[in-house]
Design a protein around this motif. Sequence first.
Motif, PDB file in Angstrom:
ATOM      1  N   SER A  78      34.581 -32.765 -12.825  1.00  0.00           N
ATOM      2  CA  SER A  78      34.663 -31.499 -13.547  1.00  0.00           C
ATOM      3  C   SER A  78      34.274 -30.361 -12.606  1.00  0.00           C
ATOM      4  O   SER A  78      33.656 -30.570 -11.554  1.00  0.00           O
ATOM      5  CB  SER A  78      33.735 -31.499 -14.771  1.00  0.00           C
ATOM      6  OG  SER A  78      32.390 -31.701 -14.379  1.00  0.00           O
ATOM      7  N   THR A  79      34.660 -29.147 -12.983  1.00  0.00           N
ATOM      8  CA  THR A  79      34.445 -27.971 -12.146  1.00  0.00           C
ATOM      9  C   THR A  79      32.961 -27.615 -12.059  1.00  0.00           C
ATOM     10  O   THR A  79      32.211 -27.752 -13.038  1.00  0.00           O
ATOM     11  CB  THR A  79      35.231 -26.784 -12.725  1.00  0.00           C
ATOM     12  OG1 THR A  79      36.627 -27.106 -12.704  1.00  0.00           O
ATOM     13  CG2 THR A  79      34.993 -25.515 -11.925  1.00  0.00           C
ATOM     14  N   VAL A  80      32.528 -27.143 -10.879  1.00  0.00           N
ATOM     15  CA  VAL A  80      31.176 -26.630 -10.686  1.00  0.00           C
ATOM     16  C   VAL A  80      31.267 -25.136 -10.380  1.00  0.00           C
ATOM     17  O   VAL A  80      32.013 -24.726  -9.478  1.00  0.00           O
ATOM     18  CB  VAL A  80      30.459 -27.362  -9.540  1.00  0.00           C
ATOM     19  CG1 VAL A  80      29.155 -26.647  -9.185  1.00  0.00           C
ATOM     20  CG2 VAL A  80      30.172 -28.802  -9.933  1.00  0.00           C
ATOM     21  N   LEU A  81      30.503 -24.334 -11.146  1.00  0.00           N
ATOM     22  CA  LEU A  81      30.459 -22.877 -10.953  1.00  0.00           C
ATOM     23  C   LEU A  81      29.018 -22.452 -10.725  1.00  0.00           C
ATOM     24  O   LEU A  81      28.126 -22.808 -11.504  1.00  0.00           O
ATOM     25  CB  LEU A  81      30.998 -22.151 -12.190  1.00  0.00           C
ATOM     26  CG  LEU A  81      32.517 -21.956 -12.327  1.00  0.00           C
ATOM     27  CD1 LEU A  81      32.837 -21.434 -13.706  1.00  0.00           C
ATOM     28  CD2 LEU A  81      33.029 -21.007 -11.270  1.00  0.00           C
ATOM     29  N   ILE A  82      28.781 -21.690  -9.664  1.00  0.00           N
ATOM     30  CA  ILE A  82      27.431 -21.162  -9.403  1.00  0.00           C
ATOM     31  C   ILE A  82      27.573 -19.680  -9.063  1.00  0.00           C
ATOM     32  O   ILE A  82      28.221 -19.324  -8.062  1.00  0.00           O
ATOM     33  CB  ILE A  82      26.744 -21.911  -8.242  1.00  0.00           C
ATOM     34  CG1 ILE A  82      26.714 -23.420  -8.495  1.00  0.00           C
ATOM     35  CG2 ILE A  82      25.339 -21.379  -8.034  1.00  0.00           C
ATOM     36  CD1 ILE A  82      26.185 -24.233  -7.325  1.00  0.00           C
ATOM     37  N   SER A 107      33.975 -24.963  -7.215  1.00  0.00           N
ATOM     38  CA  SER A 107      34.721 -26.127  -6.730  1.00  0.00           C
ATOM     39  C   SER A 107      35.430 -26.773  -7.915  1.00  0.00           C
ATOM     40  O   SER A 107      34.799 -27.116  -8.920  1.00  0.00           O
ATOM     41  CB  SER A 107      33.781 -27.141  -6.065  1.00  0.00           C
ATOM     42  OG  SER A 107      34.529 -28.203  -5.495  1.00  0.00           O
ATOM     43  N   VAL A 108      36.759 -26.891  -7.776  1.00  0.00           N
ATOM     44  CA  VAL A 108      37.603 -27.428  -8.850  1.00  0.00           C
ATOM     45  C   VAL A 108      38.231 -28.733  -8.366  1.00  0.00           C
ATOM     46  O   VAL A 108      38.809 -28.773  -7.270  1.00  0.00           O
ATOM     47  CB  VAL A 108      38.708 -26.425  -9.235  1.00  0.00           C
ATOM     48  CG1 VAL A 108      39.670 -27.045 -10.240  1.00  0.00           C
ATOM     49  CG2 VAL A 108      38.084 -25.155  -9.799  1.00  0.00           C
ATOM     50  N   PRO A 109      38.137 -29.820  -9.143  1.00  0.00           N
ATOM     51  CA  PRO A 109      38.731 -31.092  -8.704  1.00  0.00           C
ATOM     52  C   PRO A 109      40.261 -31.039  -8.705  1.00  0.00           C
ATOM     53  O   PRO A 109      40.873 -30.395  -9.564  1.00  0.00           O
ATOM     54  CB  PRO A 109      38.208 -32.109  -9.723  1.00  0.00           C
ATOM     55  CG  PRO A 109      37.894 -31.302 -10.941  1.00  0.00           C
ATOM     56  CD  PRO A 109      37.449 -29.951 -10.455  1.00  0.00           C
TER      57      PRO A 109
END
Length: 392
Positions: A78-82, A107-109
């Motif tokens: 799954s996508t990680v957003l910071i 970061s998007v898979p």
Amino acid sequence: MVKSVAADLATIARIKAVPAILQVICEMTGMRFAAVARVTEETWTACAVLDRLGFGLDVGGQLDISTTLCHEIRQHQSTVLIDHASQDDEYCNHHTPALYKFESYISVPIFRTDGSFFGTICALDPLPAKLRGSAIEPMIESFARLLSIQMESEEDYQRTEEALLQEREVAELREQFIAVLGHDLRNPLFAITAGAELLKRKVTDEKCLGIIKHILASGARAAQLVEDVLDFARGRLGAGITINIKPCPDLAENLMQVVNEIQRVHPERVIGLHVGNLQSMRCDRERLAQLLSNLVSNAISHGDPHSPVTVNAEIVDNVFEMSVHNLGQPIDAAVHSQLFQPFSRPNSSSPRSGLGLGLYIASQIAKAHGGHMDVVSTAEAGTLFTFRLPLA
């Protein structure tokens, strides 16, 4: 670098949209580093990079997967957003932001079309950025889906190119085979028959003349076998039997000559011949003569030796029809579909000679002209092979 990762790098490099995708991501997010990465259990490998930070990572560069967030993304997919790592409850104490000195990160898979995990599209910057709740996430996820489709298309294209290259290489070998076959067999046969002809003119002993005639007959038969094999190689292995279409006002005379030559070889057989007006024909005269020769020879070999062979050639309703009929044992219906395949022969109790290529070559000549071969065989009516060529 394992071969599969190297191939993936090459695939991404061939997708022309990738640099534009990375540029759009940087412009829309304000982040100065973006990449497409191939992520495996052991490595993070950069497939495409846009670096305005001086991050120091080029295409093909690798990171230890354990030092990146992509290891976690690979696991939970799954996508990680910071937005601001040092103030993020989940990532403020995480080793990755501290190691690579970034505050904002996405970061998007990327998944292949079969659902397997490929890697990520990611971007980062030392400065914070407003990412959550914006259009950034769905936009990059759309890019990831687009990349997935493009990768599959590119890989399909590469497989097709490789198959085409292999086929070209095989075709070259086929052409070499045909050339070698023609050269290496024709030349010694020519030498044998030429020598026998020379001896025939000088020898007067009847026994020796008989041997020489036998050599000449065997040489002629071997030469015909070579021609049959060459035609088979062209039709089955090469680009097909070649023909030279041109006006043939003398086709009728040529077909009559073929029948007369076979009649001289088999004086004991009765061959009936009817040839209509063929002056309007456009065809390859030599090839049609070869087709007729194969059909008549087939009828002589497999037909009733006490019954006539009948040959007809005429134009009927703008269709050229050439047929050869003989009586005798009918062809089994079960083998009809195989008659025009190479190395097959009609069933017969007579001794078999040749390679069983005659009907195959006849059908290939018919096909090259744009016509077709038919066969009808019954105990009452006999066997009838017909070549039909629409003249329109």
